[in-house]
Enzyme design. Sequence first.
Site, PDB file in Angstrom:
ATOM      1  N   LYS A   1       0.778  -1.447  -0.140  1.00  0.00           N
ATOM      2  CA  LYS A   1       0.587   0.107  -0.171  1.00  0.00           C
ATOM      3  C   LYS A   1       1.115   0.778   0.264  1.00  0.00           C
ATOM      4  O   LYS A   1       0.630   2.472  -0.456  1.00  0.00           O
ATOM      5  CB  LYS A   1      -0.998   0.179   1.124  1.00  0.00           C
TER       6      LYS A   1
ATOM      7  N   LYS B   1     -10.594  -6.628  -5.991  1.00  0.00           N
ATOM      8  CA  LYS B   1     -11.308  -5.050  -6.511  1.00  0.00           C
ATOM      9  C   LYS B   1     -10.472  -4.367  -7.167  1.00  0.00           C
ATOM     10  O   LYS B   1     -10.713  -3.849  -8.058  1.00  0.00           O
ATOM     11  CB  LYS B   1     -12.595  -4.196  -5.276  1.00  0.00           C
TER      12      LYS B   1
ATOM     13  N   LYS C   1      -4.314 -12.935  -8.034  1.00  0.00           N
ATOM     14  CA  LYS C   1      -5.377 -12.908  -7.655  1.00  0.00           C
ATOM     15  C   LYS C   1      -6.885 -11.924  -8.244  1.00  0.00           C
ATOM     16  O   LYS C   1      -6.826 -10.851  -8.735  1.00  0.00           O
ATOM     17  CB  LYS C   1      -5.869 -13.223  -6.603  1.00  0.00           C
TER      18      LYS C   1
END
Length: 329
Positions: free
Chosen positions: A111, A197, A194
């Site tokens: 992040k 969103k 994977k």
Amino acid sequence: METVLSGIRPTGNLHLGNYFGAVKSFVKLQDEYKCFFFIADWHSLTTHPKPADIQQSVRTILAEYLACGIDPEKAAIYVQSDVPEVLELYLYLNMNAYLGELQRVTTFKEKARKQPDNINAGLLTYPTLMAADIIIHRADKVPVGKDQEQNMEMARRFARRFNQMYEVDFFPEPASFAYSDKAVKVPGLDGSGKMGKSEGNAIYLVDDATTIRKKVMKAVTDAGPTLPNSEKPEPVANLFTLLEIVSPKSTYDYFNEQYNNCSIRYGDLKKQLAEDIIAFNTPIRERILSYSSDLPYMERVARMGAEKARESASKTLNEVRHIIGFRSC
Ligand code: AMP
């Protein structure tokens, strides 16, 4: 009876990864365990959402939980911000969590790399909030996908540290739980990693037939195998993993056989995969639309869940206060 807890951040609609990685287990577990399933709206604040968007996203996840079959009479379905006890435990855990270990968490590092202008303290202490969510109910089992393993390790570490520091055997060490023998990772359609969103490669439970067909037909493949029984490269292997998850075994075996004898036509496989996903999604999608239009019912569910969750959380917190040396409140 053992306690189960899990949650999902309200940052968009639920996709097949959320369902097969987590929500499918919730539905099965609610019959056997004391279950708490929550909507992690505090966690979503790290992305600074607008107030109206938070409200809408919380309703979306609530309707989708119900549409997937979570029964509010069996499990407590609640919104994280309705249970303020969690924040007090979060504070206690933060007093005992160290900068170095929090900075080493892979999801924090990712992040921080992706959003260098918004490396806030909430991102850094995400694992302590997640630990507080879990141990506030003294949960034993946490159904999560493979991607949460490191955060689960942190939750166990913080529970253990509390017990050691105060020389008590109060918090159980929560275990990750997958209904099958190994954690599920639902792949994306873009040939990489994977389904997610933020990855922009997801099929949502609320997607209609046209959207699903369009997404699946665009999935990445290759020129096809040239030697019998060759290994499947990642984009193709991903399509087969999706077939394994949503289609009958006979369908998987049929296309696998065709792949192994080099006669496979990816167009046919994709068409079949799209139809199987549509068959899976359609009843869930219909229920999502129906729950979404019944706001008073959803309000009742959230209130009932909050009541159950607060009862459990305040019981734990009173004991924690006593252990730490504070008065109960
Ligand atoms: P998130 O959408 O990242 O907040 O994840 C919510 C839950 O869904 C967590 O338990 C994740 O482990 C699970 N999950 C999300 N994406 C996947 C995926 N592609 N495969 C398996 N589980 C997933």
